[in-house]
Write a protein that holds these residues in place. Structure first.
Motif, PDB file in Angstrom:
ATOM      1  N   ASN A 140      44.047  88.452  46.759  1.00  0.00           N
ATOM      2  CA  ASN A 140      43.925  87.020  46.446  1.00  0.00           C
ATOM      3  C   ASN A 140      43.218  86.270  47.566  1.00  0.00           C
ATOM      4  O   ASN A 140      42.376  85.409  47.306  1.00  0.00           O
ATOM      5  N   VAL A 141      43.555  86.585  48.807  1.00  0.00           N
ATOM      6  CA  VAL A 141      42.910  85.937  49.951  1.00  0.00           C
ATOM      7  C   VAL A 141      41.421  86.260  49.961  1.00  0.00           C
ATOM      8  O   VAL A 141      40.581  85.377  50.167  1.00  0.00           O
ATOM      9  N   ASN A 142      41.076  87.521  49.726  1.00  0.00           N
ATOM     10  CA  ASN A 142      39.660  87.904  49.690  1.00  0.00           C
ATOM     11  C   ASN A 142      38.916  87.180  48.574  1.00  0.00           C
ATOM     12  O   ASN A 142      37.772  86.759  48.752  1.00  0.00           O
ATOM     13  N   MET A 143      39.560  87.022  47.421  1.00  0.00           N
ATOM     14  CA  MET A 143      38.929  86.325  46.308  1.00  0.00           C
ATOM     15  C   MET A 143      38.706  84.843  46.657  1.00  0.00           C
ATOM     16  O   MET A 143      37.641  84.287  46.388  1.00  0.00           O
ATOM     17  N   VAL A 144      39.698  84.223  47.279  1.00  0.00           N
ATOM     18  CA  VAL A 144      39.570  82.808  47.662  1.00  0.00           C
ATOM     19  C   VAL A 144      38.459  82.629  48.689  1.00  0.00           C
ATOM     20  O   VAL A 144      37.647  81.699  48.597  1.00  0.00           O
ATOM     21  N   VAL A 145      38.384  83.524  49.669  1.00  0.00           N
ATOM     22  CA  VAL A 145      37.335  83.437  50.685  1.00  0.00           C
ATOM     23  C   VAL A 145      35.960  83.616  50.049  1.00  0.00           C
ATOM     24  O   VAL A 145      35.015  82.869  50.337  1.00  0.00           O
ATOM     25  N   THR A 146      35.834  84.577  49.144  1.00  0.00           N
ATOM     26  CA  THR A 146      34.551  84.813  48.469  1.00  0.00           C
ATOM     27  C   THR A 146      34.136  83.604  47.631  1.00  0.00           C
ATOM     28  O   THR A 146      32.981  83.171  47.679  1.00  0.00           O
ATOM     29  N   GLU A 147      35.078  83.028  46.882  1.00  0.00           N
ATOM     30  CA  GLU A 147      34.758  81.844  46.078  1.00  0.00           C
ATOM     31  C   GLU A 147      34.409  80.655  46.960  1.00  0.00           C
ATOM     32  O   GLU A 147      33.513  79.876  46.629  1.00  0.00           O
ATOM     33  N   SER A 148      35.092  80.499  48.079  1.00  0.00           N
ATOM     34  CA  SER A 148      34.797  79.394  48.993  1.00  0.00           C
ATOM     35  C   SER A 148      33.400  79.541  49.587  1.00  0.00           C
ATOM     36  O   SER A 148      32.667  78.555  49.707  1.00  0.00           O
ATOM     37  N   GLN A 149      33.040  80.753  49.950  1.00  0.00           N
ATOM     38  CA  GLN A 149      31.698  80.978  50.489  1.00  0.00           C
ATOM     39  C   GLN A 149      30.630  80.688  49.434  1.00  0.00           C
ATOM     40  O   GLN A 149      29.619  80.060  49.722  1.00  0.00           O
ATOM     41  N   GLU A 196      30.925  78.688  46.782  1.00  0.00           N
ATOM     42  CA  GLU A 196      30.887  77.249  46.519  1.00  0.00           C
ATOM     43  C   GLU A 196      30.224  76.497  47.662  1.00  0.00           C
ATOM     44  O   GLU A 196      29.467  75.559  47.444  1.00  0.00           O
ATOM     45  N   GLY A 197      30.479  76.924  48.902  1.00  0.00           N
ATOM     46  CA  GLY A 197      29.826  76.306  50.051  1.00  0.00           C
ATOM     47  C   GLY A 197      28.321  76.491  50.015  1.00  0.00           C
ATOM     48  O   GLY A 197      27.556  75.568  50.307  1.00  0.00           O
ATOM     49  N   LEU A 198      27.873  77.682  49.647  1.00  0.00           N
ATOM     50  CA  LEU A 198      26.441  77.938  49.526  1.00  0.00           C
ATOM     51  C   LEU A 198      25.834  77.083  48.420  1.00  0.00           C
ATOM     52  O   LEU A 198      24.763  76.488  48.599  1.00  0.00           O
ATOM     53  N   PHE A 199      26.528  76.983  47.284  1.00  0.00           N
ATOM     54  CA  PHE A 199      26.047  76.154  46.179  1.00  0.00           C
ATOM     55  C   PHE A 199      25.938  74.685  46.604  1.00  0.00           C
ATOM     56  O   PHE A 199      24.953  74.021  46.305  1.00  0.00           O
ATOM     57  N   MET A 200      26.944  74.199  47.335  1.00  0.00           N
ATOM     58  CA  MET A 200      26.917  72.798  47.777  1.00  0.00           C
ATOM     59  C   MET A 200      25.764  72.577  48.758  1.00  0.00           C
ATOM     60  O   MET A 200      25.068  71.563  48.681  1.00  0.00           O
ATOM     61  N   MET A 201      25.540  73.524  49.672  1.00  0.00           N
ATOM     62  CA  MET A 201      24.464  73.379  50.650  1.00  0.00           C
ATOM     63  C   MET A 201      23.104  73.349  49.942  1.00  0.00           C
ATOM     64  O   MET A 201      22.272  72.478  50.218  1.00  0.00           O
ATOM     65  N   VAL A 202      22.888  74.274  49.025  1.00  0.00           N
ATOM     66  CA  VAL A 202      21.616  74.315  48.300  1.00  0.00           C
ATOM     67  C   VAL A 202      21.466  73.066  47.430  1.00  0.00           C
ATOM     68  O   VAL A 202      20.395  72.457  47.376  1.00  0.00           O
ATOM     69  N   GLY A 203      22.555  72.650  46.779  1.00  0.00           N
ATOM     70  CA  GLY A 203      22.506  71.451  45.939  1.00  0.00           C
ATOM     71  C   GLY A 203      22.168  70.196  46.725  1.00  0.00           C
ATOM     72  O   GLY A 203      21.294  69.422  46.335  1.00  0.00           O
ATOM     73  N   PHE A 204      22.837  69.996  47.854  1.00  0.00           N
ATOM     74  CA  PHE A 204      22.540  68.811  48.665  1.00  0.00           C
ATOM     75  C   PHE A 204      21.134  68.860  49.231  1.00  0.00           C
ATOM     76  O   PHE A 204      20.456  67.837  49.333  1.00  0.00           O
ATOM     77  N   SER A 205      20.671  70.053  49.596  1.00  0.00           N
ATOM     78  CA  SER A 205      19.302  70.178  50.108  1.00  0.00           C
ATOM     79  C   SER A 205      18.290  69.817  49.025  1.00  0.00           C
ATOM     80  O   SER A 205      17.304  69.125  49.288  1.00  0.00           O
ATOM     81  N   MET A 206      18.529  70.290  47.811  1.00  0.00           N
ATOM     82  CA  MET A 206      17.609  69.972  46.718  1.00  0.00           C
ATOM     83  C   MET A 206      17.676  68.484  46.370  1.00  0.00           C
ATOM     84  O   MET A 206      16.648  67.851  46.126  1.00  0.00           O
ATOM     85  N   PHE A 207      18.886  67.929  46.335  1.00  0.00           N
ATOM     86  CA  PHE A 207      19.037  66.512  46.002  1.00  0.00           C
ATOM     87  C   PHE A 207      18.384  65.630  47.063  1.00  0.00           C
ATOM     88  O   PHE A 207      17.862  64.562  46.752  1.00  0.00           O
ATOM     89  N   ALA A 208      18.410  66.063  48.320  1.00  0.00           N
ATOM     90  CA  ALA A 208      17.849  65.255  49.401  1.00  0.00           C
ATOM     91  C   ALA A 208      16.329  65.156  49.317  1.00  0.00           C
ATOM     92  O   ALA A 208      15.737  64.213  49.832  1.00  0.00           O
ATOM     93  N   VAL A 209      15.697  66.101  48.655  1.00  0.00           N
ATOM     94  CA  VAL A 209      14.240  66.105  48.544  1.00  0.00           C
ATOM     95  C   VAL A 209      13.756  65.071  47.525  1.00  0.00           C
ATOM     96  O   VAL A 209      12.655  64.532  47.660  1.00  0.00           O
ATOM     97  N   VAL A 210      14.580  64.747  46.544  1.00  0.00           N
ATOM     98  CA  VAL A 210      14.164  63.864  45.444  1.00  0.00           C
ATOM     99  C   VAL A 210      13.679  62.493  45.939  1.00  0.00           C
ATOM    100  O   VAL A 210      12.572  62.073  45.586  1.00  0.00           O
TER     101      VAL A 210
END
Length: 144
Positions: free
Chosen positions: A17-26, A28-42
């Motif tokens: 369960n801990v490994n699954m939570v860490v993997t999902e957090s990583q 989601e963090g990558l998705f948020m970073m890419v999303g904010f980077s793309m949104f910042a370009v607009v």
């Protein structure tokens, strides 16, 4: 391992369960970073291409600037902020599809609020820099 060695972490049922939570957090963090980077370009792309599309000269003062075929002055800043807010609102609503599809309107409004806070704070930082560094406010003197 020896006969007397027992690895608790290997046999712990919570480890998976801990490994699954860490993997999902990583992920989601990558998705948020890419999303904010793309949104910042607009907003930057809008500021770059919108004056060309409208047919105005951004180097002129706002009082002398007019859109093609119009006698009214066009405030590029207000148009770009409006277009950015609309675009960012749609992107925020789209982002809700991945996190919580039922709250798409809330996600859209939140991203618009974040955009407006960023615009206001960057304007404030720019004004502060212009006051503290008056020579830097004249760009032509720096590169001329």
């Amino acid at each position: 391992p020896s006969y007397g060695h027992f690895d608790v972490a290997e046999h712990d049922p919570e480890t998976e369960n801990v490994n699954m939570v860490v993997t999902e957090s990583q992920r989601e963090g990558l998705f948020m970073m890419v999303g904010f980077s793309m949104f910042a370009v607009v907003p930057s792309l809008l500021w770059l291409f919108f004056p060309i599309w409208v047919g105005t000269d951004p180097s002129l003062p706002a009082s002398q600037r007019a859109a093609s075929g119009s006698s009214d002055a066009v405030s590029l800043a207000s148009l770009i902020v409006t277009l950015s807010a609309t675009t960012i609102g749609f992107l925020g609503a789209w982002k809700a599809k991945f996190l919580d599809p039922d709250n798409w309107l809330l996600f859209g409004i939140q991203t618009i609020i974040v955009l407006l806070i960023c615009v206001a704070s960057s304007f404030g930082v720019g004004k502060l820099c212009a006051k503290l560094l008056p020579d830097a406010a004249d760009v032509e003197s720096l590169f001329g």
